[in-house]
Design an enzyme around this catalytic site. Structure first.
Site, PDB file in Angstrom:
ATOM      1  N   ASN A  89      27.535  26.609  53.315  1.00 31.83           N
ATOM      2  CA  ASN A  89      28.890  26.925  53.764  1.00 31.83           C
ATOM      3  C   ASN A  89      29.378  28.093  52.912  1.00 31.83           C
ATOM      4  OD1 ASN A  89      31.603  27.013  54.340  1.00 31.83           O
ATOM      5  ND2 ASN A  89      32.084  25.012  53.429  1.00 31.83           N
ATOM      6  N   LYS A  98      32.117  29.728  53.166  1.00 34.50           N
ATOM      7  CA  LYS A  98      33.581  29.774  53.009  1.00 34.50           C
ATOM      8  C   LYS A  98      34.077  31.222  53.216  1.00 34.50           C
ATOM      9  CE  LYS A  98      33.150  25.748  50.106  1.00 34.50           C
ATOM     10  NZ  LYS A  98      33.655  24.912  49.034  1.00 34.50           N
ATOM     11  N   HIS A 153      36.260  19.986  57.017  1.00 34.37           N
ATOM     12  CA  HIS A 153      35.991  20.231  55.588  1.00 34.37           C
ATOM     13  C   HIS A 153      37.250  19.898  54.782  1.00 34.37           C
ATOM     14  CE1 HIS A 153      35.187  22.293  51.832  1.00 34.37           C
ATOM     15  NE2 HIS A 153      33.909  22.230  52.153  1.00 34.37           N
ATOM     16  N   GLU A 198      38.696  21.359  52.483  1.00 41.64           N
ATOM     17  CA  GLU A 198      39.615  22.494  52.283  1.00 41.64           C
ATOM     18  C   GLU A 198      40.486  22.715  53.515  1.00 41.64           C
ATOM     19  OE1 GLU A 198      36.635  25.305  51.026  1.00 41.64           O
ATOM     20  OE2 GLU A 198      36.392  24.198  49.139  1.00 41.64           O
ATOM     21  N   GLU A 243      31.252  14.549  51.365  1.00 39.40           N
ATOM     22  CA  GLU A 243      31.635  15.490  50.317  1.00 39.40           C
ATOM     23  C   GLU A 243      32.812  14.929  49.521  1.00 39.40           C
ATOM     24  OE1 GLU A 243      30.114  19.717  51.309  1.00 39.40           O
ATOM     25  OE2 GLU A 243      32.182  19.525  51.967  1.00 39.40           O
ATOM     26  N   GLY A 277      32.983  22.184  44.316  1.00 37.12           N
ATOM     27  CA  GLY A 277      33.298  23.350  43.488  1.00 37.12           C
ATOM     28  C   GLY A 277      33.650  23.025  42.047  1.00 37.12           C
TER      29      GLY A 277
END
Ligand code: PGA
Length: 247
Positions: free
Chosen positions: A9, A11, A91, A93, A161, A167
């Site tokens: 991914n 991003k 996701h 985010e 996740e 991260g």
């Protein structure tokens, strides 16, 4: 036997000059596993030839409607038209920054499947939920709310996740990963019956070359969704190799 998936991914990273990384990842791809890169939407069309037919290309999000007056949005059919075969939905985010609910994620996954894409649906608990001991309840609620009734082994992949692992460099133990993946498999069985046994469940969150083999050895881990370590072929290639070695 579930075919393993090494998914990247990107991003909001990547411009045309970075397509050479996709070509280098294609050179490192292993026929024993699926390799998927989800670059920014602006790069999908150019990423397909750069991937040389050995890396699958996906989107990072899609709208739940096929078209309309929705400034800035991209439909699933547009991703297909650009050459994508997969799309990430839900996701953490997007859930956090765009307030996407389970219902919205489910509608996006349904739209993706309807358009012929494989929906890669993300779920994961927060640090607060992990510390309160409510991880499995949180995962069950999120997965059940986000999973279309039309999901099959061919059109759906789940990514576990943990939000606190994305991260951050922190990862759950293999036992913690196996526990959540087992619960995800049980929920998939409740909803989809035997079809559930073919659905790939990926782990995502701070996967790196140095921890990949340990993660892939955990039961019911069918691959990884990788953020930062998928941007450079030199970082992603050893993860693909570790997955192929576990396949
Ligand atoms: P990370 O991201 O590998 O950089 O932790 C994973 C993801 O967000 O999919």
């Amino acid at each position: 036997m579930r075919r393993k998936v090494a998914a990247g991914n990107w991003k909001m990273f990547g411009i045309k000059a970075d397509l050479t990384e996709i070509t280098a990842i294609a050179a490192a791809a292993d026929p024993a596993v699926d390799t998927l890169i989800c670059p920014p939407a602006t790069l999908i069309t150019a990423a397909v030839p750069a991937a040389k037919g050995t890396v699958l290309i996906g989107g990072q999000d899609c709208h739940h409607l096929p078209q309309g007056a929705f400034t800035g949005e991209t439909s699933a059919a547009m991703l297909v038209d650009a050459g994508a075969t997969h799309v990430i939905v839900g996701h953490s985010e997007r859930r956090r920054d765009h307030l996407e609910s389970n219902e919205m994620v489910r509608a996006k996954a349904e739209a993706a499947i309807e358009a012929g894409l494989i929906a890669l649906i993300c779920v994961g608990e927060s640090l607060e939920q992990r510390e309160a001991g409510t991880t499995l309840v949180a995962i069950a609620t999120e997965l059940d709310g986000s999973l279309p009734n039309t999901s099959t082994a061919a059109n759906t992949i789940i990514a576990y996740e943990p939000i606190w692992a994305v991260g951050t460099g922190h990862i759950p133990t293999p036992d913690q990963i196996a526990e959540v993946h087992g619960r995800i498999r049980a929920i998939l069985r409740q909803r989809l019956g035997d079809e559930a046994d073919g659905i790939r469940i990926l782990y995502g969150g701070s996967v790196k070359a140095s921890n990949a083999a340990e993660i892939f050895a955990a039961p019911d881990v069918d691959g990884a969704l990788v953020g930062g370590a998928s941007l450079k072929a030199s970082d992603f290639a050893p993860i693909i190799a570790a997955l192929a070695a576990s396949a």
